[in-house]
Scaffold this active site. Structure first.
Site, PDB file in Angstrom:
ATOM      1  N   VAL A  79      65.155  54.851  36.889  1.00  0.00           N
ATOM      2  CA  VAL A  79      65.775  53.531  36.961  1.00  0.00           C
ATOM      3  C   VAL A  79      65.006  52.555  36.083  1.00  0.00           C
ATOM      4  O   VAL A  79      63.827  52.738  35.799  1.00  0.00           O
ATOM      5  CB  VAL A  79      65.816  52.988  38.407  1.00  0.00           C
ATOM      6  CG1 VAL A  79      66.702  53.853  39.288  1.00  0.00           C
ATOM      7  CG2 VAL A  79      64.407  52.900  38.995  1.00  0.00           C
ATOM      8  N   HIS A  98      40.328  58.628  26.096  1.00  0.00           N
ATOM      9  CA  HIS A  98      40.170  58.247  24.689  1.00  0.00           C
ATOM     10  C   HIS A  98      38.795  58.606  24.147  1.00  0.00           C
ATOM     11  O   HIS A  98      38.592  58.640  22.930  1.00  0.00           O
ATOM     12  CB  HIS A  98      40.472  56.754  24.486  1.00  0.00           C
ATOM     13  CG  HIS A  98      39.401  55.818  24.956  1.00  0.00           C
ATOM     14  ND1 HIS A  98      39.469  55.136  26.148  1.00  0.00           N
ATOM     15  CD2 HIS A  98      38.237  55.438  24.388  1.00  0.00           C
ATOM     16  CE1 HIS A  98      38.402  54.372  26.289  1.00  0.00           C
ATOM     17  NE2 HIS A  98      37.629  54.535  25.226  1.00  0.00           N
ATOM     18  N   SER A 152      32.663  53.156  27.454  1.00  0.00           N
ATOM     19  CA  SER A 152      33.873  53.814  27.948  1.00  0.00           C
ATOM     20  C   SER A 152      33.542  55.105  28.680  1.00  0.00           C
ATOM     21  O   SER A 152      32.838  55.968  28.152  1.00  0.00           O
ATOM     22  CB  SER A 152      34.815  54.127  26.791  1.00  0.00           C
ATOM     23  OG  SER A 152      35.335  52.953  26.240  1.00  0.00           O
ATOM     24  N   ASP A 175      44.280  57.228  31.239  1.00  0.00           N
ATOM     25  CA  ASP A 175      43.094  57.297  30.381  1.00  0.00           C
ATOM     26  C   ASP A 175      41.908  57.922  31.116  1.00  0.00           C
ATOM     27  O   ASP A 175      40.770  57.478  30.989  1.00  0.00           O
ATOM     28  CB  ASP A 175      42.709  55.915  29.848  1.00  0.00           C
ATOM     29  CG  ASP A 175      41.858  56.005  28.578  1.00  0.00           C
ATOM     30  OD1 ASP A 175      41.800  57.092  27.977  1.00  0.00           O
ATOM     31  OD2 ASP A 175      41.230  55.001  28.207  1.00  0.00           O
TER      32      ASP A 175
END
Length: 561
Positions: A343, A180, A286, A211
């Site tokens: 599944v 991001h 980040s 990410d």
């Protein structure tokens, strides 16, 4: 994307400064000083005294000093390899969402030119902008209007900037960060601790699911971080975060590992497994490293839990074992190849007895299977409980997801399930997940269809559950608008019964009782009796596989005897 910011330094007398994003301290105006310990007195320079002797000097303070020295050493060792990442993304009129306005002066509640972010009425936004001047008694002439229109076009093609952190993990310029941080960026700039700047960093690969991203700068012999081992991190271990919160470059904060394997749902297709820490992490951190007390990277700082936008002591980091594997694949292939089964799953949880299994059984319940998928071809069925994959025990759905995704595409997957009380091992050839929508069954859109349900005839009553049922016929399935071919249709539900409490309603179709397919009243009655007789105590459980308006899932009823 975290936005650039600036902080005004506290004035001291006539002294003032501005701390810019990235940690640059600028003195403004002649005679301005910041943080100096030199005082001018009558033409002489007086230097403040050096540190005095310790006021407290005990064994405890000496131990604390040694810990303090450890933190300082980790900071010195890691900071050269921690980078600031700034991005620019050109926002054009074509890329902006329909109806949105450009905020020419920054917006805000008191900004007369800001207004709401959403445009109004679908008219020409420039003309709407001009009308705002009339509110102040201003009417620009044609020449001014032409100039303003040119300015408007420039603002429509403005640059949006973002800020984040990263870490050099290979000396030839490979940098690990968050996806991001560089998402949709036209230009990525990397600033090093030694003040070198690389304006056109190349994004080698991005993985939105975890990410994680890898970028490359054109440089050699760079300082690097050292990766640790996140598997052996313990709750309570020291955690040291380094990054650029709010643009304050190379900020170091200290805390502990608060929890492991946190599943916080940052991405619905990411199984989680985050490290949680109370080391202060804020916007701008980040992509920066979370370090252990030895200076090794154990995580990539990723997100915080906050209602205010600031740190409240709950931060999350991607375990470095995961990030390292993703980074290696991105560098090698430019993308991630993931295996899948096809599944629909959920945790068995506390419902083991309702499925005819011993109380306390742990595993992953199969709720749906797409036929033309690896799981379907392997023979998996709704009601199977997966307890191991390739010999690795799994007790939660996220563990099974991680185990499948970590397996090489094209390899054999050995799936051990509990079926009818026995362990059965199935073999599947794992295929690559091509579409992010694969990996789980896609039920039909539920549609309310009350009229046909109201016409359903009464049938046989199951007193224990509080429902009346009939065998499903093709005509009933057509009335209900579902594709189910076999099962028992619920024709009525007793108020405040186990079925009503579980949310069952008229028109739902019972396809299985626990792991037993049912197409006859007697089969269902025998399966229900078998489940209840095998359990002790007053509260007993019965799990039914129910098709409700085209969507099938297990519903567990609690029957009080």
């Amino acid at each position: 994307m975290e936005q650039n910011s600036k902080i005004n330094a506290t004035p001291r007398g006539h002294t003032r400064g501005v701390l810019l994003a990235g940690g640059v301290l600028a003195a403004l105006g002649a005679g301005y000083t910041i943080g100096t310990n030199v005082n001018a007195q009558q033409g002489a320079t007086a230097v403040t005294p050096g540190p005095s002797a310790p006021v407290v000097n005990t064994a405890a303070t000496n131990d604390a000093v040694r810990m303090q020295d450890a933190f300082a050493a980790v900071a010195r060792a890691s900071e050269p390899a921690v980078v600031t990442i700034t991005t620019e993304r050109k926002v054009t009129a074509a890329s902006r969402r329909p109806g949105a306005r450009v905020r020419p002066f920054g917006g805000g509640g008191n900004d007369p030119f800001g207004g709401n972010e959403q445009g109004g009425g679908g008219g020409d936004p420039f003309e709407d902008f001009l009308r705002r001047f009339k509110d102040f008694g201003l009417a620009p002439n044609s020449a001014d209007k032409a100039q303003m229109q040119n300015l408007w076009k420039e603002m429509q093609n403005r640059q949006n900037g973002g800020l984040g952190s990263g870490m050099i993990y290979r000396s030839d310029g490979l940098i690990l960060t968050n996806a991001h941080v560089v998402r949709d960026a036209d230009t990525v700039t990397v600033s090093l601790n030694d003040e070198r700047e690389f304006r056109k960093a190349k994004v080698l690969g991005v993985d939105e699911r975890t990410d994680v991203a890898v970028i490359k700068i054109d440089a050699e012999n760079l300082p690097t971080v050292k990766f640790g081992d996140s598997k052996n991190v313990r709750v309570g271990d020291w955690a040291i975060a380094v990054g650029n919160p709010f643009g304050l470059s190379h900020t170091v904060t200290v805390g502990v590992i608060s929890a492991k394997a946190r599943e916080v749902g940052l991405n619905p297709r990411n199984p989680g497994d985050y490290l949680q820490t109370d080391a202060s992490i804020n916007p701008g951190n980040s992509g920066g490293p979370l370090l252990d007390i030895y200076g090794r990277v154990i995580g990539v700082n990723n997100a915080i839990y906050s209602e205010s936008g600031g740190n409240v002591g709950i931060g999350f980091a991607i375990p470095i074992d995961t990030a390292r594997d993703i980074a290696d694949q991105l560098v090698k292939n430019g993308k991630i190849r993931r295996a899948y089964l096809g599944v629909k799953i959920r945790d068995l949880g506390q419902d083991a007895q309702g499925h005819g299994l011993p109380d306390g059984t742990k595993g992953v319940l199969i709720e749906g299977v797409d036929e033309n998928t690896p799981g379907g071809r392997a023979g998996l069925q709704p009601g199977d409980v997966v307890v191991a994959f390739n010999g690795q025990t799994v007790s939660k759905s996220t563990e099974l997801q991680r185990a499948v995704q970590a397996a090489p595409v094209g390899s054999k997957g050995e799936i051990t399930v509990l079926r009818a009380g026995k362990r059965v091992t199935l073999s599947s050839t794992l295929e690559e997940l091509k579409d992010e929508n694969q990996g789980a069954t896609n039920p039909a859109n539920p549609q309310e269809n009350e009229a046909p349900q109201n016409k359903l005839p009464e049938g046989t009553k199951f007193d224990e559950l509080g429902v009346t049922v009939r065998v499903l016929t093709p005509g009933m399935a057509s009335q209900l608008g579902i594709k189910a071919k076999k099962g028992l249709v619920i024709t009525s539900v007793v108020e405040e019964s186990p079925a009503a409490n579980a949310g069952l309603k008229r028109g739902d179709v019972i396809e299985r009782v626990a792991q037993t397919p049912v197409n006859a009243i007697g089969d269902a009655q025998a399966a229900i009796k078998g489940l209840l007789d095998a359990q002790k105590g007053e509260d007993k459980k019965v799990s039914l596989y129910v098709n409700s308006q085209g969507q099938s899932q297990f519903v567990t009823l609690t029957v009080t005897k």
